[in-house]
Structures are given as C-alpha cells and as structure tokens.
Design an enzyme around this catalytic site. Sequence first.
Site, PDB file in Angstrom:
ATOM      1  N   SER A 137      -3.274 -14.038  -9.616  1.00 32.08           N
ATOM      2  CA  SER A 137      -4.599 -14.664  -9.622  1.00 32.08           C
ATOM      3  C   SER A 137      -4.491 -16.147  -9.327  1.00 32.08           C
ATOM      4  CB  SER A 137      -5.277 -14.489 -10.975  1.00 32.08           C
ATOM      5  OG  SER A 137      -6.479 -15.241 -11.016  1.00 32.08           O
ATOM      6  N   TYR A 147      -5.122 -16.063 -19.752  1.00 35.70           N
ATOM      7  CA  TYR A 147      -5.155 -15.239 -18.532  1.00 35.70           C
ATOM      8  C   TYR A 147      -4.348 -15.915 -17.419  1.00 35.70           C
ATOM      9  CZ  TYR A 147      -6.987 -12.964 -14.328  1.00 35.70           C
ATOM     10  OH  TYR A 147      -7.103 -12.313 -13.119  1.00 35.70           O
TER      11      TYR A 147
END
Length: 243
Positions: A137, A147
Amino acid sequence: MARVRNILITGGGTGIGLAIARTFADLGEAVTITGRREAPLRAAAHETGARALVCDHTDPAALTRLLADADLPDRIDVLVNNAGGNTDFGAAGGDDLAAYAEAFRANLDANLVSAAVTVKAFEPRLAGGGAVINIGSIAADQGAGSYGAAKAGLASWNVALAGVLGPRDITANVVSPGYIADTEFFGDHLTAERRAQLVAATAVRRPGTPADIAGTVAFLASPAARHVTGQVLNVNGGAYTTR
Ligand SMILES: NC(=O)c1ccc[n+]([C@@H]2O[C@H](COP(=O)([O-])OP(=O)(O)OC[C@H]3O[C@@H](n4cnc5c(N)ncnc54)[C@H](OP(=O)(O)O)[C@@H]3O)[C@@H](O)[C@H]2O)c1
C-alpha cells in the site's frame, strides 16, 4: 502451447483480488481464490470460473486445513497475497494500552503475518518459473499508523523472500496501490472530502481501479518480468513517486 498455470489469490472474492482473478481467468489460467466469507467467494467463483476455498489467512490452523483440502492444487505457479485491509481506521483510542496494542497487532496480523504464514505454508508447492506477488500500500510510504507500518513491514519482508526463492527461479515482489475505488476497503470510512483529496493527490486526477492493479500483477507473473524481483512497484497515478 504453454501449460495452464495454477494461480492462488488470497482475498479473491472482492475488490482488487476479484479483478486479479478475472484477469488470470481471462488468460486461461486455473484460478483458486480464498477468503473468510462464503457468499462473495461463491459469487466470484460463479463469475470467473475460479475454485473458491474458505480460509482465514491470519489463522495457522485454517491454513493447515486449506493445505489438506483435496481441491487445492499440488503445484502453485503464482501466489498473490492480496488478503488484508485496514483493521483500525483510528477506532482504538483512549488510554487503554491493552486495547491499543491489540488493535495495532490486528493490522500486523491482517497484512503482514497473514502473507508470511501463507508463503510458509505454500513454499514447498511453489513452482520454479513462478512468482509471489504481495499487495502492499501507498500507506507504507505515507503513513497510516499500524496499517502503514504493516505494509512497510511487508515490503521489508519481501526483500528477504526474494533472496530465499530466487535460487528456485521464483520471483517475489510487492505491488503497492494508491487509492483504488470499487473495493470494500474503506467500508463507510471514506468521506466525499477525503475521496476528493485522494484523487487530487494523483497526477492523473482519477482513482485507481482494481483492474489497474490486476494488470501490474499479471505483468509480474509474465515471462517479461523474470528479472524483476525484490521490488516494490507503485501503482498510484503519481500520488507518491520514487526517483
Ligand atoms: N482499496 C484501496 O484503496 C487499497 C489501497 C492500497 C492497498 N490496498 C490493499 O489491497 C488489498 C485488497 O483490498 P481491496 O482494496 O480489494 O479491499 P476488499 O474489497 O476489502 O478486499 C479484501 C479481500 O480480502 C479478504 N480478506 C481480508 N482479510 C482476510 C483474511 N484474514 N483471510 C482471508 N481473506 C481475507 C476479504 O474477504 P473476507 O472479508 O471475506 O475475508 C476481501 O475479499 C488489501 O491488502 C489492501 O490492504 C487497497
């Protein structure tokens, strides 16, 4: 004629994983998809012709059961570690350290440990000439708490993985998406304002599509990419650039 390859896509029932399943199915490959919920998996299997198997990739016991499934191919040519997502959109607050630690670990489990334990499980079945592709990501480079840390860890782990699998002629790379529309990723956490910010941050002024990511995954699994390994390929419309 080239032989049909076995492609395993984790989290293949929705969003990016589903687009990757469509792409490989269209190429005539034998596709297997996994996920935790049966309903989206069944729909994706019906649409693409993929074999669908239920598995929670954060759970070693579930992976052990998956390995014992007679429907699972013995040889995997391409493994796409796509399962994941942000398990904590800032929800874990307050002063409760135990809750904070648990929420932080959940993202590491969902995005990093899940991929590592899946590769560990499938390592003996990975075929020479094949590829492992991990979905990272933009958050790894632009922050996003636990995250982003998990996805950054995924890219770091991939470097060692490329070294381990390289002598067997298996590549290992990360595809790192920016904002991709038409997925379940954000749930109801994406406001119109935030969406506009994410689009404005791109050079091309549009969100990515799951098909944008699937195209890059297909390239990495193709004969054209045999000397590409240990890399992070950013697919983000220019929202984050490298030299
Ligand atoms: N959309 C974006 O903007 C974006 C940007 C950067 C990176 N990504 C990454 O892209 C990947 C795919 O996400 P997406 O955007 O396509 O969102 P999505 O539609 O939510 O897809 C995630 C898929 O993974 C499955 N999954 C999640 N945890 C799993 C687990 N423990 N075991 C098995 N399956 C699991 C989900 O199904 P079940 O819930 O049924 O298990 C779902 O089908 C993720 O790794 C995500 O972090 C997305």
